[in-house]
Design a protein around this motif. Sequence first.
Motif, short mmCIF file in Angstrom:
data_model
loop_
_atom_site.label_atom_id
_atom_site.label_comp_id
_atom_site.label_asym_id
_atom_site.label_seq_id
_atom_site.Cartn_x
_atom_site.Cartn_y
_atom_site.Cartn_z
N LEU A 171 70.15 44.34 54.74
CA LEU A 171 69.51 43.26 56.48
C LEU A 171 69.70 44.55 57.14
O LEU A 171 70.84 44.43 57.99
CB LEU A 171 70.03 42.17 56.75
N VAL A 172 68.62 45.02 57.86
CA VAL A 172 69.05 46.01 58.95
C VAL A 172 67.61 45.47 60.25
O VAL A 172 66.57 45.66 60.43
CB VAL A 172 68.17 47.68 58.08
N GLU A 173 68.66 45.68 61.78
CA GLU A 173 67.76 45.48 62.59
C GLU A 173 67.17 46.96 63.34
O GLU A 173 68.40 48.08 63.61
CB GLU A 173 68.66 44.40 63.44
N LEU A 199 75.87 49.76 46.41
CA LEU A 199 74.33 49.38 45.92
C LEU A 199 74.24 49.62 44.96
O LEU A 199 73.37 48.14 44.59
CB LEU A 199 73.40 49.80 46.69
N GLY A 200 75.33 49.25 44.07
CA GLY A 200 74.75 49.12 42.64
C GLY A 200 74.02 49.30 41.80
O GLY A 200 73.29 49.00 41.08
N GLY A 201 73.44 50.57 42.62
CA GLY A 201 72.01 50.96 41.93
C GLY A 201 70.94 50.81 42.45
O GLY A 201 69.62 51.36 41.27
N ARG A 202 71.13 50.31 43.26
CA ARG A 202 69.84 48.58 43.33
C ARG A 202 69.85 49.05 44.47
O ARG A 202 71.03 49.14 45.87
CB ARG A 202 69.47 47.97 42.44
N LEU A 203 68.46 49.16 45.62
CA LEU A 203 68.49 48.94 46.78
C LEU A 203 66.89 48.73 47.39
O LEU A 203 65.53 49.27 46.96
CB LEU A 203 68.55 50.10 47.82
N SER A 204 66.98 47.36 48.50
CA SER A 204 65.64 47.10 49.19
C SER A 204 65.98 46.91 50.17
O SER A 204 67.30 45.93 50.41
CB SER A 204 65.15 46.08 48.53
N LEU A 205 64.94 47.43 51.01
CA LEU A 205 65.63 47.40 52.85
C LEU A 205 64.89 46.59 53.15
O LEU A 205 63.72 46.20 53.08
CB LEU A 205 64.62 48.57 53.26
N TYR A 206 65.31 45.52 54.15
CA TYR A 206 64.48 44.72 55.30
C TYR A 206 65.04 45.09 56.66
O TYR A 206 66.08 44.20 57.09
CB TYR A 206 64.88 42.74 54.37
N LEU A 207 63.59 45.22 56.91
CA LEU A 207 63.97 45.33 58.82
C LEU A 207 63.60 44.54 59.76
O LEU A 207 62.04 43.62 58.76
CB LEU A 207 63.18 47.28 58.13
N TYR A 208 63.92 44.17 60.38
CA TYR A 208 63.67 43.37 61.23
C TYR A 208 64.16 43.28 62.69
O TYR A 208 64.37 44.38 63.07
CB TYR A 208 63.94 41.98 60.64
N ARG A 209 62.93 42.50 63.72
CA ARG A 209 63.26 42.84 65.25
C ARG A 209 62.86 41.11 65.14
O ARG A 209 62.20 41.07 64.98
CB ARG A 209 62.54 44.40 65.77
N ARG A 210 63.55 41.55 66.34
CA ARG A 210 63.09 40.11 67.46
C ARG A 210 61.93 39.96 68.25
O ARG A 210 61.46 41.11 69.10
CB ARG A 210 64.68 39.76 68.51
N ASP A 211 60.94 39.46 67.97
CA ASP A 211 60.21 38.97 68.71
C ASP A 211 59.43 37.47 69.00
O ASP A 211 59.08 36.98 68.14
CB ASP A 211 58.68 39.05 67.18
N GLY A 212 59.88 37.64 70.30
CA GLY A 212 60.43 36.39 71.35
C GLY A 212 61.43 35.39 70.46
O GLY A 212 62.36 35.92 70.24
N ALA A 213 60.70 34.09 70.14
CA ALA A 213 61.90 32.48 69.53
C ALA A 213 61.29 33.31 67.92
O ALA A 213 62.34 32.74 67.35
CB ALA A 213 61.39 31.86 69.86
N ALA A 214 60.31 33.94 67.28
CA ALA A 214 60.47 34.50 65.79
C ALA A 214 60.87 36.03 65.08
O ALA A 214 61.62 36.75 66.62
CB ALA A 214 59.11 34.60 65.74
N LEU A 215 60.81 36.58 64.46
CA LEU A 215 61.07 37.91 64.10
C LEU A 215 59.64 38.38 63.17
O LEU A 215 59.30 37.87 62.57
CB LEU A 215 62.42 37.71 62.79
N ARG A 216 59.77 39.81 63.23
CA ARG A 216 58.99 40.44 63.15
C ARG A 216 60.05 41.37 61.79
O ARG A 216 60.59 41.83 61.82
CB ARG A 216 58.49 41.97 63.85
#
Length: 297
Positions: A171-173, A199-216
């Motif tokens: 999880l990456v802001e 990482l145990g040999g695996r990696l998926s990135l979930y990038l996010y930013r705040r967008d008002g009351a929600a997230l992108r």
Amino acid sequence: MTRRFSFVTLDVFTDRRFGGNQLAVFPDARGLSDAEMQALAAELNLSETTFVLPPADPANTARVRIFNRVAEMPFAGHPSVGTSFVLARRDAGLGDRLRLEVPAGIVGVELWRDAAGAATGAAIGAPQALTVGAALPVAPVAACAGLPDQGVVTARHPPRLAADGGNPRALVEVTAEALAAAQPDLAAFRRAVATLPELGGRLSLYLYRRDGAALRARMFSPLTGTWEDPATGSAATPLAGFLLHLSGEAQATLDIHQGVEMGRPSLLRTTARRTDEGIRATVGGTCVPVFEGHVTL
């Protein structure tokens, strides 16, 4: 002897065709071997394909096996939502609450219906409580997304692994500019899993930013064949849980918009709450049928 298996495809976490995340569902997978399920998932070339089997426990609705292009998954969000929708459309007698057996545990489902009683989507509960894993160094994580280090926001938290039944997600802001500019770098992903043992040999990135009351958000998992994913329920639930963990609140609801940059806009509606077992999260969305077909083997 020739065997014939029916399948359907649908778009999940969207209210219109050709948005959201694509899914293939084999509603009756009895007779398929593990190798055949994996081969079919690779042939369909979607982020996930599900195969429905009778439950081991008759108190549950179904056993569901979820395969990405290269491996079986213990749990995944949009396949659980979409499979529930397909089961409800095929069996008008199903109630509004289902229980799906997946390798990670039991996925509780609440079906969404329109005024006429037809299923429109579902909300599913992650099968396990939130587990917060290791913090990750900024530089290799930023490199995986093709970003400079300053594109990663660390005021609230460093890049952090988290999971609640599925594969751990990083999880990456990030800044708004970084979210728009991000592009996965396959070589950087390979370097990261080779040099970061956490990482145990695996990696998926979930990038996010705040967008008002929600997230992108955006999700990259090129090592499993998913260059970018338009909607990732099994990343949305640990993110919702992790943000509740940081806030100290008792519960929260959060909408996450994903897939916009891909031209497949998705809406993932999450909840998170503190329980005696830890933080539990749900994710829900609507579904749209697309194709029906069959394969002979």
